[in-house]
Design a protein around this motif. Sequence first.
Motif, PDB file in Angstrom:
ATOM      1  N   MET A   1      11.466  74.311  -0.402  1.00 29.31           N
ATOM      2  CA  MET A   1      11.595  75.456  -1.290  1.00 29.31           C
ATOM      3  C   MET A   1      12.514  75.104  -2.457  1.00 29.31           C
ATOM      4  SD  MET A   1      13.653  77.858   1.449  1.00 29.31           S
ATOM      5  CE  MET A   1      13.663  79.319   0.458  1.00 29.31           C
ATOM      6  N   HIS A   2      12.593  75.983  -3.412  1.00 32.92           N
ATOM      7  CA  HIS A   2      13.412  75.779  -4.603  1.00 32.92           C
ATOM      8  C   HIS A   2      14.869  76.091  -4.277  1.00 32.92           C
ATOM      9  CE1 HIS A   2      14.595  75.629  -8.743  1.00 32.92           C
ATOM     10  NE2 HIS A   2      14.823  76.930  -8.831  1.00 32.92           N
ATOM     11  N   ALA A   3      15.742  75.141  -4.589  1.00 29.91           N
ATOM     12  CA  ALA A   3      17.170  75.318  -4.302  1.00 29.91           C
ATOM     13  C   ALA A   3      17.865  76.236  -5.301  1.00 29.91           C
ATOM     14  CB  ALA A   3      17.869  73.958  -4.297  1.00 29.91           C
ATOM     15  N   GLY A   4      17.249  76.443  -6.459  1.00 33.78           N
ATOM     16  CA  GLY A   4      17.894  77.170  -7.542  1.00 33.78           C
ATOM     17  C   GLY A   4      18.300  78.604  -7.236  1.00 33.78           C
ATOM     18  N   PHE A   5      17.690  79.239  -6.275  1.00 32.64           N
ATOM     19  CA  PHE A   5      18.033  80.626  -5.967  1.00 32.64           C
ATOM     20  C   PHE A   5      19.004  80.747  -4.797  1.00 32.64           C
ATOM     21  CE2 PHE A   5      13.503  80.989  -7.507  1.00 32.64           C
ATOM     22  CZ  PHE A   5      13.865  81.294  -8.808  1.00 32.64           C
ATOM     23  N   ASN A   6      19.345  79.615  -4.181  1.00 34.49           N
ATOM     24  CA  ASN A   6      20.256  79.564  -3.033  1.00 34.49           C
ATOM     25  C   ASN A   6      19.733  80.272  -1.787  1.00 34.49           C
ATOM     26  OD1 ASN A   6      22.307  77.928  -4.146  1.00 34.49           O
ATOM     27  ND2 ASN A   6      23.033  79.689  -5.315  1.00 34.49           N
ATOM     28  N   HIS A   7      18.449  80.541  -1.724  1.00 27.03           N
ATOM     29  CA  HIS A   7      17.895  81.149  -0.517  1.00 27.03           C
ATOM     30  C   HIS A   7      18.096  80.242   0.688  1.00 27.03           C
ATOM     31  CE1 HIS A   7      15.025  83.635  -3.214  1.00 27.03           C
ATOM     32  NE2 HIS A   7      16.161  84.261  -3.028  1.00 27.03           N
ATOM     33  N   HIS A   8      18.057  78.941   0.466  1.00 25.04           N
ATOM     34  CA  HIS A   8      18.232  77.995   1.570  1.00 25.04           C
ATOM     35  C   HIS A   8      19.614  78.138   2.216  1.00 25.04           C
ATOM     36  CE1 HIS A   8      19.934  75.975  -1.918  1.00 25.04           C
ATOM     37  NE2 HIS A   8      20.595  75.186  -1.089  1.00 25.04           N
ATOM     38  N   GLN A   9      20.610  78.549   1.444  1.00 24.20           N
ATOM     39  CA  GLN A   9      21.945  78.738   2.017  1.00 24.20           C
ATOM     40  C   GLN A   9      21.951  79.894   3.019  1.00 24.20           C
ATOM     41  OE1 GLN A   9      24.289  76.679   1.766  1.00 24.20           O
ATOM     42  NE2 GLN A   9      23.626  75.468   0.022  1.00 24.20           N
ATOM     43  N   ALA A  10      21.184  80.934   2.719  1.00 29.87           N
ATOM     44  CA  ALA A  10      21.088  82.062   3.650  1.00 29.87           C
ATOM     45  C   ALA A  10      20.303  81.668   4.898  1.00 29.87           C
ATOM     46  CB  ALA A  10      20.428  83.252   2.970  1.00 29.87           C
ATOM     47  N   CYS A  11      19.354  80.756   4.747  1.00 26.01           N
ATOM     48  CA  CYS A  11      18.503  80.341   5.869  1.00 26.01           C
ATOM     49  C   CYS A  11      19.195  79.349   6.798  1.00 26.01           C
ATOM     50  CB  CYS A  11      17.214  79.713   5.349  1.00 26.01           C
ATOM     51  SG  CYS A  11      16.137  80.854   4.464  1.00 26.01           S
ATOM     52  N   HIS A  12      19.971  78.420   6.225  1.00 25.29           N
ATOM     53  CA  HIS A  12      20.575  77.338   7.001  1.00 25.29           C
ATOM     54  C   HIS A  12      21.442  77.871   8.134  1.00 25.29           C
ATOM     55  CE1 HIS A  12      22.305  73.535   8.053  1.00 25.29           C
ATOM     56  NE2 HIS A  12      23.522  73.953   7.744  1.00 25.29           N
ATOM     57  N   GLY A  13      21.091  77.503   9.356  1.00 30.02           N
ATOM     58  CA  GLY A  13      21.832  77.924  10.538  1.00 30.02           C
ATOM     59  C   GLY A  13      21.500  79.320  11.014  1.00 30.02           C
ATOM     60  N   SER A  14      20.593  79.988  10.331  1.00 29.97           N
ATOM     61  CA  SER A  14      20.219  81.360  10.698  1.00 29.97           C
ATOM     62  C   SER A  14      18.828  81.399  11.312  1.00 29.97           C
ATOM     63  CB  SER A  14      20.208  82.259   9.463  1.00 29.97           C
ATOM     64  OG  SER A  14      21.488  82.342   8.895  1.00 29.97           O
ATOM     65  N   VAL A  15      18.581  82.445  12.052  1.00 30.58           N
ATOM     66  CA  VAL A  15      17.235  82.677  12.562  1.00 30.58           C
ATOM     67  C   VAL A  15      16.403  83.223  11.408  1.00 30.58           C
ATOM     68  CG1 VAL A  15      15.817  84.014  14.166  1.00 30.58           C
ATOM     69  CG2 VAL A  15      18.009  83.059  14.917  1.00 30.58           C
ATOM     70  N   VAL A  16      15.272  82.592  11.168  1.00 32.74           N
ATOM     71  CA  VAL A  16      14.368  83.021  10.110  1.00 32.74           C
ATOM     72  C   VAL A  16      12.984  83.224  10.696  1.00 32.74           C
ATOM     73  CG1 VAL A  16      15.681  81.739   8.366  1.00 32.74           C
ATOM     74  CG2 VAL A  16      13.648  80.700   9.386  1.00 32.74           C
ATOM     75  N   ALA A  17      12.180  83.952   9.961  1.00 33.91           N
ATOM     76  CA  ALA A  17      10.769  84.085  10.284  1.00 33.91           C
ATOM     77  C   ALA A  17       9.999  83.375   9.182  1.00 33.91           C
ATOM     78  CB  ALA A  17      10.359  85.552  10.358  1.00 33.91           C
ATOM     79  N   TYR A  18       8.973  82.641   9.561  1.00 36.95           N
ATOM     80  CA  TYR A  18       8.116  81.985   8.584  1.00 36.95           C
ATOM     81  C   TYR A  18       6.700  82.427   8.874  1.00 36.95           C
ATOM     82  CZ  TYR A  18       5.960  78.653   5.515  1.00 36.95           C
ATOM     83  OH  TYR A  18       5.229  78.102   4.498  1.00 36.95           O
ATOM     84  N   GLY A  19       6.008  82.857   7.846  1.00 36.17           N
ATOM     85  CA  GLY A  19       4.641  83.323   8.030  1.00 36.17           C
ATOM     86  C   GLY A  19       3.710  82.746   6.996  1.00 36.17           C
ATOM     87  N   ALA A  20       2.482  82.535   7.404  1.00 35.94           N
ATOM     88  CA  ALA A  20       1.432  82.077   6.503  1.00 35.94           C
ATOM     89  C   ALA A  20       0.123  82.692   6.976  1.00 35.94           C
ATOM     90  CB  ALA A  20       1.341  80.558   6.495  1.00 35.94           C
ATOM     91  N   ASP A  21      -0.844  82.730   6.066  1.00 40.47           N
ATOM     92  CA  ASP A  21      -2.135  83.321   6.411  1.00 40.47           C
ATOM     93  C   ASP A  21      -3.220  82.743   5.523  1.00 40.47           C
ATOM     94  OD1 ASP A  21      -2.370  84.928   3.898  1.00 40.47           O
ATOM     95  OD2 ASP A  21      -0.647  85.984   4.754  1.00 40.47           O
TER      96      ASP A  21
END
Length: 141
Positions: A46-66
């Motif tokens: 993913m793009h690092a520019g929005f810092n979303h990865h910082q919120a995800c790192h070490g956290s439980v996340v959901a990933y979905g695709a369809d």
Amino acid sequence: MPTEDLRAIELLRRVPYGRVATSMRALPFLAVARHVVVQGRVLLRMHAGFNHHQACHGSVVAYGADNFDPRAPADGTLWAVQCTGTAELFEPDAAELELFGRGPHSVDGEPFDPVYMRLEPRLVTAHTLNSAPERRYEHAL
């Protein structure tokens, strides 16, 4: 991994992008991510520019695709997969980088800055929908 989980993970291989969901500053968010499946793990770019990865790192996340797309199979079978687990930042090796392919040039006008996360699914669900093909292109007014 149970057979149903393996089938769901296998469905992920059919599409290149999905959405990662978690919370950031107590608010939920969804971010687009490129994924590949390697040995039952879901690897995300993913793009690092929005810092979303910082919120995800070490956290439980959901990933979905369809495959909810006009180019989905003509038989009308649509599917959605969601997997949940802890996301960890990692550096992909050369073979994994090749699986991801070339990234976009920019994201929302900013140069694309890739960051990679690994998700080992703990909970996996898959749902299939058999839509009426003649209504596939109808939308709400």
